[in-house]
Design an enzyme around this catalytic site. Structure first.
Site, PDB file in Angstrom:
ATOM      1  N   ASP A  31     -13.551  17.907 -42.719  1.00 39.78           N
ATOM      2  CA  ASP A  31     -12.275  18.530 -42.365  1.00 39.78           C
ATOM      3  C   ASP A  31     -11.523  18.610 -43.696  1.00 39.78           C
ATOM      4  O   ASP A  31     -12.159  18.546 -44.764  1.00 39.78           O
ATOM      5  CB  ASP A  31     -11.515  17.687 -41.323  1.00 39.78           C
ATOM      6  CG  ASP A  31     -10.403  18.478 -40.624  1.00 39.78           C
ATOM      7  OD1 ASP A  31     -10.686  19.192 -39.662  1.00 39.78           O
ATOM      8  OD2 ASP A  31      -9.229  18.386 -41.062  1.00 39.78           O
TER       9      ASP A  31
ATOM     10  N   LYS B  63     -11.878  12.517 -33.603  1.00 42.04           N
ATOM     11  CA  LYS B  63     -11.452  12.838 -34.968  1.00 42.04           C
ATOM     12  C   LYS B  63     -11.227  11.547 -35.725  1.00 42.04           C
ATOM     13  O   LYS B  63     -10.952  10.508 -35.122  1.00 42.04           O
ATOM     14  CB  LYS B  63     -10.149  13.637 -34.941  1.00 42.04           C
ATOM     15  CG  LYS B  63      -9.922  14.463 -36.168  1.00 42.04           C
ATOM     16  CD  LYS B  63     -10.690  15.784 -36.103  1.00 42.04           C
ATOM     17  CE  LYS B  63     -10.487  16.621 -37.339  1.00 42.04           C
ATOM     18  NZ  LYS B  63     -10.943  18.004 -37.098  1.00 42.04           N
TER      19      LYS B  63
HETATM   20  N1  GLU Z   1     -13.277  19.427 -38.553  1.00 46.54           N
HETATM   21  C1  GLU Z   1     -13.897  20.545 -37.939  1.00 46.54           C
HETATM   22  C2  GLU Z   1     -13.096  20.974 -36.720  1.00 46.54           C
HETATM   23  O1  GLU Z   1     -11.887  20.898 -36.745  1.00 46.54           O
HETATM   24  C3  GLU Z   1     -15.386  20.360 -37.712  1.00 46.54           C
HETATM   25  C4  GLU Z   1     -15.828  19.260 -36.832  1.00 46.54           C
HETATM   26  C5  GLU Z   1     -17.337  19.075 -36.801  1.00 46.54           C
HETATM   27  O2  GLU Z   1     -18.031  19.873 -37.391  1.00 46.54           O
HETATM   28  O3  GLU Z   1     -17.785  18.115 -36.161  1.00 46.54           O
HETATM   29  O4  GLU Z   1     -13.601  21.439 -35.742  1.00 46.54           O
END
Ligand code: GLU
Length: 450
Positions: free
Chosen positions: A166, A126
């Site tokens: 996100d 992340k």
């Molecule tokens: N931020 C999203 C999650 O919490 C998507 C992450 C992504 O698509 O790589 O899963």
């Protein structure tokens, strides 16, 4: 408590004392995988938990950018590359003023198990920044994204690490980030970012995927109890990409979102947000001002209750917190339990405090499902985007949707099976943690100790 877990938790608390969100998720996960740890004494000898809680790499960097008045700003950027045992690091970027290392580490840790649950080859990661795009001009957002990517580019790539969106990072931001990445690298490494526009390598249905997937998961949970989604009334928090996707898919399947909450209060629309006009208005309202949902009540002549949340309302069948972390604390959980509602389906990452989650799970009349399973469809379609990019093709909406449904069915079934295998009964929270954890643990054990 298992002695090994106890020791690792104590060490993690001592080492990360100023990271409350990170400690919250580590506690939640480690305590719920206790039966698995008991069954595998070899994990302790291989220092598996100590390695699991420590990111493989945590990058923090300076982002300097100029606003429209020629003032310079310095923000902090992060990318926590948590665990790549199952594949390239994969996870979103969050741009919000409250972002700090604790929040990115909590999201990254959750992402490891979420990504594992999808059964796709992706590791957990992340990133983000304490920059908020809210109230910034388009040019300012572009300059920020370019400055952010100028530093991040050296750490990512389709086979290394693939960021996505996100909170605060949507299609616009991904477009600017990908443009700068391509400019710096000089290659069309399209899988290096996902959530791209469909015209430039994005996957169809990626923006809707998280919300649609959450509803597909809900359908499975209802089926388990011999129920159908048709006619069900849902209360949600948040009306971003995810909340909007829930509203749309619920309407498609004959259910309706009758309550939704925003930062300024909540809306009660007994008819449901289920017409094209209402769904389009939500997009319009959000684009104009993401901090206020009150205009919806004025436009459609329904009730707006300012300054509070809709948890605890009695005239719904399902609750889906889809806004942000720690939305539901013990006080709200008590109201929820007293309301008699049966389904508590987490959607946002860690929307419930640990004590509130444990309390809701104890309620015999309730079914509680965890976000890392329920919201996993977003990252699944991100991985499908990478697969399409690698093959230089586009899949149809039907193809993607069929894979989304299969993924969510599989995640639900794997969670039920894992909980049963360890004698925990119908425990969707522990089941998801165990199923995800087992996959990562197997890969880490197979790859040697490092
Ligand atoms: N931020 C999203 C999650 O919490 C998507 C992450 C992504 O698509 O790589 O899963």
């Amino acid at each position: 408590m298992n002695k090994y877990i106890e020791r690792v938790l104590a060490d993690t608390r001592a080492k990360n004392a100023n990271e409350p969100e990170f400690l919250q998720t580590v506690e939640e996960v480690l305590l719920s995988v206790e039966p698995l740890i008991e069954a595998h004494p070899e994990y302790e000898e291989a220092a598996l938990l100590e390695r699991m809680v420590e990111p493989e790499r945590a990058i923090s960097f300076r982002v300097t950018w100029e606003d429209d008045n020629h003032q310079w700003h310095v923000n902090r950027g992060y990318r926590v590359q948590y665990n790549a045992a199952l594949g390239p690091y994969k996870g979103g970027l969050r741009f919000a003023s409250n972002v700090n290392l604790s929040i990115i580490k909590f999201l990254g840790f959750e992402q490891i198990f979420k990504d594992a649950l999808t059964c796709l080859p992706i590791g957990g990661c992340k990133g983000g920044s304490d920059f908020s795009p809210i109230g910034r001009s388009d040019r300012e957002v572009m300059r920020f994204c370019q400055a952010f990517m100028t530093e991040l580019a050296r750490h990512i790539g389709g086979d290394i690490d693939s960021p996505a969106g996100d909170v605060g990072v949507g299609g616009r931001e991904i477009g600017y980030l990908y443009g700068q990445y391509r400019r710096i690298k000089g290659v069309s490494d399209m899988g290096a970012l996902t959530g791209k526009d469909v015209k430039t390598g994005g996957s169809i249905l990626r923006p809707e995927a998280t919300g649609y997937g959450a509803v597909y998961y809900l359908v499975e949970a209802l089926k388990h109890d011999g129920e159908s989604i048709e006619g069900k009334r849902i209360a949600i928090s948040g009306y971003g990409n995810v909340g909007w996707g829930i509203m749309k898919k619920a309407a498609d399947l004959g259910a309706k979102v009758t309550y939704f909450a925003g930062p300024d209060g909540y809306i009660h629309d007994p008819d449901g947000v289920n017409t094209e006009e209402k769904l389009n208005y939500i997009l319009e309202m959000r684009a104009k001002d993401p901090m206020h949902c009150q205009p919806y009540a004025e436009k459609f002549g329904c009730e707006f209750v300012p300054g509070t949340k809709c948890w605890g309302v009695k005239d719904v069948d399902i609750l889906m917190p889809a806004a942000t972390q720690n939305d539901v604390n013990m006080e709200w959980a008590e109201k929820i339990a007293a309301s008699g509602v049966k389904y508590y389906i987490e959607v946002a990452n860690m929307p419930t405090t640990n004590d509130a989650l444990a309390f809701l799970k104890e309620q015999k009349h309730m079914v509680v499902a965890p976000s890392k399973a329920v919201n996993a469809c977003g990252v699944s379609v991100s991985q499908m985007e990478m697969a399409q990019n690698a093959a230089r093709i586009y899949w149809s909406a039907e193809e993607v949707d069929a894979k989304m449904q299969a993924t969510m069915k599989n995640i639900y079934a794997a969670s039920v099976e894992a909980a049963e295998r360890y004698g925990l009964g119908y425990d969707l929270v522990a089941g998801a943690n165990i199923a995800g954890f087992q996959k990562v643990a197997d890969a880490m054990m197979a790859q040697g100790i490092f």
